[in-house]
Design a protein around this motif. Structure first.
Motif, PDB file in Angstrom:
ATOM      1  N   VAL A  34      81.847  34.094  29.400  1.00 45.67           N
ATOM      2  CA  VAL A  34      81.659  33.379  30.663  1.00 45.67           C
ATOM      3  C   VAL A  34      82.936  33.437  31.496  1.00 45.67           C
ATOM      4  O   VAL A  34      82.895  33.639  32.718  1.00 45.67           O
ATOM      5  CB  VAL A  34      81.233  31.912  30.405  1.00 45.67           C
ATOM      6  N   LYS A  35      84.099  33.291  30.854  1.00 45.93           N
ATOM      7  CA  LYS A  35      85.371  33.350  31.577  1.00 45.93           C
ATOM      8  C   LYS A  35      85.641  34.747  32.128  1.00 45.93           C
ATOM      9  O   LYS A  35      86.349  34.899  33.124  1.00 45.93           O
ATOM     10  CB  LYS A  35      86.524  32.941  30.657  1.00 45.93           C
ATOM     11  N   SER A  36      85.096  35.779  31.484  1.00 45.74           N
ATOM     12  CA  SER A  36      85.403  37.155  31.878  1.00 45.74           C
ATOM     13  C   SER A  36      84.542  37.667  33.019  1.00 45.74           C
ATOM     14  O   SER A  36      84.818  38.730  33.577  1.00 45.74           O
ATOM     15  CB  SER A  36      85.228  38.092  30.674  1.00 45.74           C
ATOM     16  N   LEU A  37      83.472  36.931  33.371  1.00 50.24           N
ATOM     17  CA  LEU A  37      82.562  37.406  34.420  1.00 50.24           C
ATOM     18  C   LEU A  37      83.268  37.418  35.774  1.00 50.24           C
ATOM     19  O   LEU A  37      83.886  36.435  36.190  1.00 50.24           O
ATOM     20  CB  LEU A  37      81.322  36.520  34.481  1.00 50.24           C
ATOM     21  N   ASP A  38      83.145  38.548  36.480  1.00 55.04           N
ATOM     22  CA  ASP A  38      83.820  38.710  37.768  1.00 55.04           C
ATOM     23  C   ASP A  38      82.994  38.171  38.930  1.00 55.04           C
ATOM     24  O   ASP A  38      83.514  37.915  40.005  1.00 55.04           O
ATOM     25  CB  ASP A  38      84.105  40.198  38.024  1.00 55.04           C
ATOM     26  N   ILE A  42      77.079  33.162  37.604  1.00 52.55           N
ATOM     27  CA  ILE A  42      77.039  32.114  36.582  1.00 52.55           C
ATOM     28  C   ILE A  42      78.299  31.279  36.687  1.00 52.55           C
ATOM     29  O   ILE A  42      79.420  31.805  36.679  1.00 52.55           O
ATOM     30  CB  ILE A  42      76.886  32.721  35.170  1.00 52.55           C
ATOM     31  N   THR A  43      78.138  29.985  36.848  1.00 52.36           N
ATOM     32  CA  THR A  43      79.278  29.091  37.005  1.00 52.36           C
ATOM     33  C   THR A  43      79.332  28.072  35.869  1.00 52.36           C
ATOM     34  O   THR A  43      80.017  27.068  35.978  1.00 52.36           O
ATOM     35  CB  THR A  43      79.186  28.343  38.347  1.00 52.36           C
ATOM     36  N   PHE A  91      72.543  36.770  28.515  1.00 53.37           N
ATOM     37  CA  PHE A  91      73.886  37.296  28.741  1.00 53.37           C
ATOM     38  C   PHE A  91      73.879  38.758  29.182  1.00 53.37           C
ATOM     39  O   PHE A  91      74.914  39.280  29.579  1.00 53.37           O
ATOM     40  CB  PHE A  91      74.731  37.142  27.474  1.00 53.37           C
ATOM     41  N   ILE A  92      72.730  39.414  29.129  1.00 55.09           N
ATOM     42  CA  ILE A  92      72.657  40.793  29.620  1.00 55.09           C
ATOM     43  C   ILE A  92      72.741  40.794  31.142  1.00 55.09           C
ATOM     44  O   ILE A  92      73.478  41.583  31.740  1.00 55.09           O
ATOM     45  CB  ILE A  92      71.350  41.465  29.139  1.00 55.09           C
ATOM     46  N   THR A  93      71.984  39.915  31.784  1.00 59.35           N
ATOM     47  CA  THR A  93      72.070  39.722  33.237  1.00 59.35           C
ATOM     48  C   THR A  93      72.184  38.221  33.477  1.00 59.35           C
ATOM     49  O   THR A  93      71.181  37.535  33.718  1.00 59.35           O
ATOM     50  CB  THR A  93      70.821  40.283  33.944  1.00 59.35           C
ATOM     51  N   PRO A  94      73.385  37.675  33.385  1.00 64.45           N
ATOM     52  CA  PRO A  94      73.550  36.212  33.370  1.00 64.45           C
ATOM     53  C   PRO A  94      73.332  35.558  34.730  1.00 64.45           C
ATOM     54  O   PRO A  94      73.633  36.125  35.778  1.00 64.45           O
ATOM     55  CB  PRO A  94      75.002  36.041  32.907  1.00 64.45           C
ATOM     56  N   SER A  95      72.780  34.355  34.681  1.00 65.35           N
ATOM     57  CA  SER A  95      72.683  33.489  35.860  1.00 65.35           C
ATOM     58  C   SER A  95      72.763  32.050  35.374  1.00 65.35           C
ATOM     59  O   SER A  95      72.396  31.756  34.229  1.00 65.35           O
ATOM     60  CB  SER A  95      71.375  33.727  36.617  1.00 65.35           C
ATOM     61  N   PHE A  99      70.857  30.377  32.059  1.00 65.87           N
ATOM     62  CA  PHE A  99      71.831  30.034  31.015  1.00 65.87           C
ATOM     63  C   PHE A  99      71.557  28.641  30.473  1.00 65.87           C
ATOM     64  O   PHE A  99      71.466  28.425  29.255  1.00 65.87           O
ATOM     65  CB  PHE A  99      73.231  30.138  31.612  1.00 65.87           C
ATOM     66  N   TYR A 100      71.384  27.666  31.378  1.00 66.08           N
ATOM     67  CA  TYR A 100      71.179  26.288  30.938  1.00 66.08           C
ATOM     68  C   TYR A 100      69.738  26.014  30.521  1.00 66.08           C
ATOM     69  O   TYR A 100      69.487  25.198  29.631  1.00 66.08           O
ATOM     70  CB  TYR A 100      71.620  25.319  32.040  1.00 66.08           C
ATOM     71  N   LEU A 101      68.776  26.694  31.163  1.00 66.38           N
ATOM     72  CA  LEU A 101      67.376  26.517  30.752  1.00 66.38           C
ATOM     73  C   LEU A 101      67.170  26.982  29.317  1.00 66.38           C
ATOM     74  O   LEU A 101      66.551  26.266  28.507  1.00 66.38           O
ATOM     75  CB  LEU A 101      66.452  27.304  31.687  1.00 66.38           C
ATOM     76  N   THR A 102      67.686  28.163  28.974  1.00 64.42           N
ATOM     77  CA  THR A 102      67.521  28.660  27.604  1.00 64.42           C
ATOM     78  C   THR A 102      68.335  27.841  26.612  1.00 64.42           C
ATOM     79  O   THR A 102      67.983  27.790  25.431  1.00 64.42           O
ATOM     80  CB  THR A 102      67.927  30.145  27.512  1.00 64.42           C
ATOM     81  N   SER A 103      69.399  27.185  27.069  1.00 63.59           N
ATOM     82  CA  SER A 103      70.152  26.282  26.183  1.00 63.59           C
ATOM     83  C   SER A 103      69.273  25.122  25.742  1.00 63.59           C
ATOM     84  O   SER A 103      69.288  24.716  24.570  1.00 63.59           O
ATOM     85  CB  SER A 103      71.407  25.747  26.902  1.00 63.59           C
TER      86      SER A 103
END
Length: 448
Positions: A34-38, A42-43, A91-95, A99-103
């Motif tokens: 998550v930190k590495s995403l440019d 995804i926030t 995580f293949i195409t993150p949003s 991210f939170y829905l699947t959590s």
């Protein structure tokens, strides 16, 4: 029949091996990813995601037995595996929304998966084979910490940044692994005839319709769930559970630390240079080795000796405290909370890879000390109420793991270690008190 049961246990273990190779690897690296995403698609925070998973998991445990009773353990595990695979696929195409829905969904799926696993394992065991089957299953499960993390080391070693291509390659591989584990549940075979599907043949009554059968299952499951919930509330008022809750809570805090926070800290340590990202994978492997060694030695050798439980828990506390002290000296204080950059603070010692990996091993070893003995004492004290007792254990452990994941992105490393030291010491002391109470009760029974 015996061969079929062994086949089922092996397939069950392989299914969990594949699914948790994907999930534990994902949990170990997701904050770094998550930190590495440019981009700004995804926030979120990997810590928050894991916190949501464990929080939802803890409450979903109250409803999962009903679901398993209605649709059966095999299809419950298959459905849960789909939810695990969906989380990895994000995580293949993150949003942020997915991210939170699947959590949330995987938290529900995890409760159903583990409830169904326990049901299916018991269904395929008897008094003479339960220990063997449990050992086979857990041996396969613990190996899940090795393979995915090994790939992370091989792929990330020498990298400073994680590219989109590398991320997609990793998570496509993990997704395929998780899907294979999910599909393996379809290969499980039924061992016992379902007597609920038929009425008494001597009375000449016809087979029950599917609708009636499922209605009866649902009613029975709801009644069982109500009865178990009442038992849980009664156990929560007992002195033994109240004392052990401190130890259970500590197991939740250290679970979050070794499974998600410590690897992120290693990957963020500036002094490790280009080796830092690859060390996340090696750290996960070494934690797994510590778990396997501890589980084998303390789970099998000492499981029937009540006088050794306190010794093992004390050893676990000492091992963890040594690990925490070395981490305090070796890892920068801001390692859990830095975002796009590496650490800026300097630790007391020059960071050493050897010490960092030693701490990984000690974290896994200490975790196995606490967990094996908590299972042991709960199984002994609540032999007739084991299901509600273990449900309380997983509930408290998951709640505190969720809390720890939420504060991990805000508290400096020193404060996180201090919280674990205080609760670890308190939990160990309370475990000693429970063991003393139980031994005193046994001595009284022998006198009379």
């Amino acid at each position: 029949m015996a061969d079929l049961r062994i086949y089922n246990v092996v397939i069950l273990g392989l299914g969990f091996l594949f699914i948790f190779t994907a999930f534990t690897t994902c949990g170990n690296i997701e904050q770094t990813i998550v930190k590495s995403l440019d981009n700004d698609t995804i926030t979120g925070s990997g810590y928050h995601s894991l916190g949501i998973i464990y929080g939802i998991f803890s409450f979903s445990n109250l409803l999962s037995p009903t679901v398993v009773a209605i649709i059966g353990p095999q299809f419950t595990m298959f459905f849960s595996g789909i939810l695990y695979s969906g989380y990895v696929a994000v995580f293949i195409t993150p949003s942020t929304w997915s991210f939170y829905l699947t959590s949330v969904l995987i938290g529900i799926g995890a409760a159903m998966l583990w409830t169904a696993q326990g049901h299916f394992l018991v269904e395929n065991s008897d008094a003479s084979t339960i220990n063997r089957n449990t050992g086979m299953f857990w041996a396969l499960l613990q190996c899940s910490m090795l393979f995915g993390n090994l790939y992370i080391y091989l792929d990330w070693n020498g990298r400073i940044e994680i590219s989109d291509r590398s991320r997609k390659t990793i998570f496509i591989g993990l997704l395929v692994t998780s899907v294979l584990g999910t599909l393996s549940f379809l290969a499980l075979r039924k061992t016992l005839p379902n007597e609920e599907e038929m009425l008494n043949e001597e009375e000449g009554q016809p087979l029950l319709s599917s609708r009636t059968m499922y209605k009866q299952r649902a009613n029975s499951a709801v009644q069982d769930a109500k009865s178990e919930f009442k038992t849980i509330l009664q156990l929560l008022k007992t002195k033994t559970i109240l004392l052990l809750s401190c130890c259970m809570a500590y197991s939740g805090l250290e679970l979050s630390f070794y499974s998600g926070v410590y690897g992120t800290c290693i990957g963020a340590t500036t002094e490790f240079g280009v080796a830092a990202k690859g060390l996340i994978g090696i750290s996960g492997i070494v934690v797994g080795i510590g778990e396997i060694v501890g589980g084998g030695v303390f789970g099998l050798v000492c499981k029937n000796n009540r006088f050794r439980r306190t010794s093992v828990v004390f050893l676990g506390m000492v091992v963890h405290f040594v690990a925490f002290y070395l981490i305090y000296l070796n890892i920068p204080d801001d390692a859990p909370v830095v975002l796009k950059t590496s650490t800026l603070n300097k630790p007391y010692l020059t960071p050493s890879i050897s010490i960092a990996l030693l701490c990984s091993f000690l974290l896994g070893l200490g975790d196995s000390c606490f967990n094996t003995q908590l299972y042991s004492i709960l199984g002994r004290v609540y032999a007739e109420q084991s299901a509600p007792a273990f449900a309380i254990f997983k509930f408290i452990q998951s709640i505190f793991a969720a809390v720890a994941f939420f504060y991990s992105g805000y508290l400096l490393l020193t404060w996180q270690l201090l919280i674990m030291v205080i609760l670890g010491f308190t939990g160990t002391l309370c475990f000693f008190m429970v063991e003393r109470i139980q031994n005193f009760s046994v001595d009284l029974q022998q006198e009379y």
